[in-house]
Enzyme design. Structure first.
Site, PDB file in Angstrom:
ATOM      1  N   LYS A 117     104.186  88.595   8.043  1.00 35.25           N
ATOM      2  CA  LYS A 117     105.343  89.471   8.247  1.00 35.25           C
ATOM      3  C   LYS A 117     105.170  90.366   9.485  1.00 35.25           C
ATOM      4  CE  LYS A 117     107.906  88.178   4.914  1.00 35.25           C
ATOM      5  NZ  LYS A 117     109.146  87.473   5.306  1.00 35.25           N
ATOM      6  N   GLU A 148      68.283 105.146  12.862  1.00 34.51           N
ATOM      7  CA  GLU A 148      69.432 104.219  12.813  1.00 34.51           C
ATOM      8  C   GLU A 148      70.456 104.491  13.917  1.00 34.51           C
ATOM      9  OE1 GLU A 148      68.721 106.580  10.622  1.00 34.51           O
ATOM     10  OE2 GLU A 148      70.493 107.479   9.686  1.00 34.51           O
ATOM     11  N   CYS A 186      64.561 110.704   6.949  1.00 36.58           N
ATOM     12  CA  CYS A 186      64.938 112.104   6.757  1.00 36.58           C
ATOM     13  C   CYS A 186      64.708 112.531   5.305  1.00 36.58           C
ATOM     14  CB  CYS A 186      66.369 112.329   7.227  1.00 36.58           C
ATOM     15  SG  CYS A 186      66.611 114.027   7.739  1.00 36.58           S
ATOM     16  N   MET A 195      62.033 110.648   3.807  1.00 34.45           N
ATOM     17  CA  MET A 195      60.675 111.054   4.155  1.00 34.45           C
ATOM     18  C   MET A 195      60.246 112.213   3.258  1.00 34.45           C
ATOM     19  SD  MET A 195      59.216 113.720   6.187  1.00 34.45           S
ATOM     20  CE  MET A 195      57.871 113.960   7.323  1.00 34.45           C
ATOM     21  N   GLN A 196      61.169 113.144   3.059  1.00 32.10           N
ATOM     22  CA  GLN A 196      60.840 114.298   2.224  1.00 32.10           C
ATOM     23  C   GLN A 196      60.548 113.871   0.789  1.00 32.10           C
ATOM     24  OE1 GLN A 196      64.219 116.907   2.919  1.00 32.10           O
ATOM     25  NE2 GLN A 196      63.666 117.269   5.057  1.00 32.10           N
ATOM     26  N   GLU A 250      64.571 122.949  -1.008  1.00 31.53           N
ATOM     27  CA  GLU A 250      66.010 122.672  -1.098  1.00 31.53           C
ATOM     28  C   GLU A 250      66.405 122.443  -2.567  1.00 31.53           C
ATOM     29  OE1 GLU A 250      67.317 119.191   1.125  1.00 31.53           O
ATOM     30  OE2 GLU A 250      69.423 119.567   0.667  1.00 31.53           O
ATOM     31  N   ASP A 284     101.821 109.785  11.605  1.00 30.06           N
ATOM     32  CA  ASP A 284     101.211 110.959  10.967  1.00 30.06           C
ATOM     33  C   ASP A 284     101.642 112.209  11.733  1.00 30.06           C
ATOM     34  OD1 ASP A 284      99.782 109.153   9.507  1.00 30.06           O
ATOM     35  OD2 ASP A 284      97.852 109.513  10.506  1.00 30.06           O
ATOM     36  N   HIS A 294      66.561 110.336  12.333  1.00 28.16           N
ATOM     37  CA  HIS A 294      67.464 109.220  12.007  1.00 28.16           C
ATOM     38  C   HIS A 294      67.371 108.110  13.053  1.00 28.16           C
ATOM     39  CE1 HIS A 294      69.638 111.084   8.645  1.00 28.16           C
ATOM     40  NE2 HIS A 294      69.382 112.213   9.276  1.00 28.16           N
TER      41      HIS A 294
HETATM   42  N1  GLN Z   1      68.569 117.732   3.062  1.00 30.37           N
HETATM   43  C1  GLN Z   1      67.449 117.524   3.915  1.00 30.37           C
HETATM   44  C2  GLN Z   1      67.336 118.621   4.970  1.00 30.37           C
HETATM   45  O1  GLN Z   1      68.286 119.308   5.248  1.00 30.37           O
HETATM   46  C3  GLN Z   1      67.499 116.167   4.569  1.00 30.37           C
HETATM   47  C4  GLN Z   1      68.648 115.980   5.517  1.00 30.37           C
HETATM   48  C5  GLN Z   1      68.883 114.562   5.901  1.00 30.37           C
HETATM   49  O2  GLN Z   1      68.401 113.654   5.245  1.00 30.37           O
HETATM   50  N2  GLN Z   1      69.652 114.322   6.931  1.00 30.37           N
HETATM   51  O3  GLN Z   1      66.305 118.808   5.527  1.00 30.37           O
END
Ligand code: GLN
Length: 551
Positions: free
Chosen positions: A189, A511, A383, A386-387, A407, A149, A509
């Protein structure tokens, strides 16, 4: 002992698993008592992947210091004990940004600023800077992209120079390549590998070790051929077969003596790698679970393997911890809008809604959260998840018609999720969210506390919007309580439902901190609850089937 460097490059095609290979090398070295860190170089011009579409880039991995980075850093943290930070990921955008800034400051004293030496020096400096001041034995630097590249050339030139500067005993190159199997000829190969090593040699890099990705066993003859034509000793031509679990990779590489090879090449006096615990506690459990559980992940990028990488891995870890196979059904939220939650989510033992941005699929996610709440199915909101749970609860339990996050609807009469004052002033999109690790206090007596078994935790964030405190009381009156908040009490970080087997939603998060041998407590709790739900449902179904019709 001087610091040792391992440079990992890739050839022939992308997606060979360079990140997992690098992480596995890190794991092997750590198991020999070495202190390691891993670093990724990304040849694109974006400053970081934070502003990139998941279709382009996959997941954005967030480090504790709030850097938005490549998902390979997630592999590094999952396989090893290294805690990554901004310095563990460099992009061409960052490199140029800092060189241009230095030029404007006059740091180059009138010189013409060029790729060599200014860009290459900046790259070398960043390789040397990772983990500076810490006791580290080995730095593993992975070069993104594929040899050949145009974009990765400055990185390859930088590592060529570095190997020369620190000496061959202190820096090696491991090249990951593909040995394709051609069905019609029933043959593996080696030519693509020869070509890709040829390209590396053209720019002055002779690889020391080749990791050959292959579907079929690499015969002794094929190894001998690769060895002869690539100038790599036969013992250093290592077969990297497809395996059932990514966590098997370190075992596979060690079995072929990669540990001994690296210690010999880098002059490290160390005993052989010891992966017994990893094998017993991670690999064997991952491969032979006793039961299974079905979990739906409702998101937007379901056809994409990499968009929710850390979520899928954390679910695997919860499977390992619970001795179950977690079967993930990937559900597109837009499809829920078109069909129904009932159609697509019936029979699921648990429902997870991951993070996300933008309003596509939002109503489908809200319907999924409602389904989980009403049908008493374990729900894990992360995140945006949750919202979503918050908006759903506001609309359907608190009777706040049209409640939303600002949002998605700036004019909503009930902005249960909204921007904090400081976020309202933000203009730039890149790097301006609430990012990185924040402390959180956990309320005793909640499911959240039962999972964490701690009063105070730290979790990583990446979002702009927050729960609107004006609704705290109303939510609590209706049974949705705050189970975790910022130390000053101002920010709602975790909420859970009182009258539900397991409905937990966090603004962060989790995870990103889960590991195969140390599963994140909330993922473990969610999968345990899903398993119980599944068993309960099966019992009820069986009882139903046994009872004679009409009774
Ligand atoms: N969009 C939402 C916020 O900005 C959630 C972001 C997310 O899930 N990472 O608060």
């Amino acid at each position: 002992m001087p610091r040792k460097y391992i440079f990992v490059t890739g050839g022939v095609v992308s997606s060979l698993g360079k990140g997992i290979a690098s992480a596995s090398i890190g794991k092997i070295l750590e198991s020999m008592g070495l202190k390691v860190t891993l670093q990724k170089c990304d040849p694109y011009i974006n400053v970081d992947p934070g502003t990139m579409n998941p279709y382009q880039h996959g997941e954005v991995y967030v480090t504790q210091d709030g850097a938005e980075t490549d998902l390979d850093l997630g592999h590094y943290e999952r396989f090893t004990s290294c805690l990554t930070a901004q310095a563990n990921n460099m992009t061409t955008g960052q490199v140029y940004d800092s060189v241009i800034r230095k030029e404007r400051r006059g740091d180059y004293l009138g010189a013409t600023v060029q790729v060599v030496p200014h860009i290459t020096n900046e790259i070398k400096e960043r390789i040397r800077a990772v983990g500076r001041g810490k006791r580290l034995d080995v730095v593993i630097t992975e070069i993104g992209g594929t040899v050949g590249d145009i974009e990765s050339l400055p990185y390859l030139e930088a590592i060529r120079q570095m190997r020369f500067e620190v000496g061959r005993k202190n820096a090696i190159n491991i090249h990951l390549t593909l040995v394709p199997y051609i069905k019609a000829a029933a043959e593996l190969k080696t030519k693509p590998t020869q070509h890709s090593v040829g390209r590396l040699r053209e720019i002055g890099i002779q690889p020391d070790i080749l990791l050959c990705r292959t579907e079929k066993p690499l015969s002794k003859r094929a190894k001998a051929k690769i060895s002869l034509f690539c100038n790599v000793e036969e013992e250093a031509v290592i077969e990297a077969r497809d395996v059932r679990s990514i966590y098997e990779v370190p075992l596979m590489l060690k079995e072929q003596g990669l540990d001994r090879l690296i210690t010999r090449l880098l002059n490290l006096r160390r005993p052989a790698a010891d992966l017994k615990d990893w094998k017993k506690n991670v690999v064997q459990r991952a491969l032979r679970p006793k039961r299974s559980v079905r979990v739906a992940v409702v998101g937007k990028y379901m056809e994409l393997q990499d968009a929710y990488k850390s979520i899928y891995e954390a679910l695997n870890h919860a499977g390992i911890a619970n001795d179950v196979r977690v079967e993930v059904k990937k559900v597109d939220a837009v499809e829920i809008e078109e069909k129904s939650a009932d159609k697509l989510l019936s029979g699921m033992d648990g429902i997870l809604i991951p993070g996300g941005f933008g309003d596509r699929g939002i109503e489908g996610k809200i319907a999924s959260a409602r389904f989980a709440r009403e049908k008493q199915i374990p729900y894990f909101g992360i995140c945006l998840g949750m919202q979503i749970a918050t908006v759903e609860f506001a609309r359907n339990v608190c009777n706040l018609k049209g409640a939303n996050s600002t949002e998605f609807n700036k004019e909503t009469a009930h902005p249960v999720i909204s921007l904090l004052e400081e976020q309202k002033k933000v203009k730039d999109l890149g790097g301006t969210m609430r990012l990185g690790a924040y402390a959180c206090k956990i309320k005793r007596g909640t499911r959240t506390h039962k999972a964490y078994e701690k009063d105070r935790i730290s979790e990583r964030h990446r979002h702009r919007y927050e729960f609107n405190n004006e609704y705290r009381k109303l939510f609590a009156q209706h049974g949705m309580v705050v189970s975790g908040h910022s130390p000053n009490g101002q920010l709602v970080e975790i909420m859970e439902l009182e009258n539900h087997p397991w409905f937990v939603a966090g603004q962060f998060h989790p995870e990103f901190q889960s590991k195969p041998d140390a599963c994140h407590p909330l993922f473990r709790g969610f999968v345990t609850a899903s398993l119980e739900n599944g068993q309960h449902r099966k019992k009820e179904e069986a009882a139903h089937a046994e009872s004679p019709a009409g009774t």
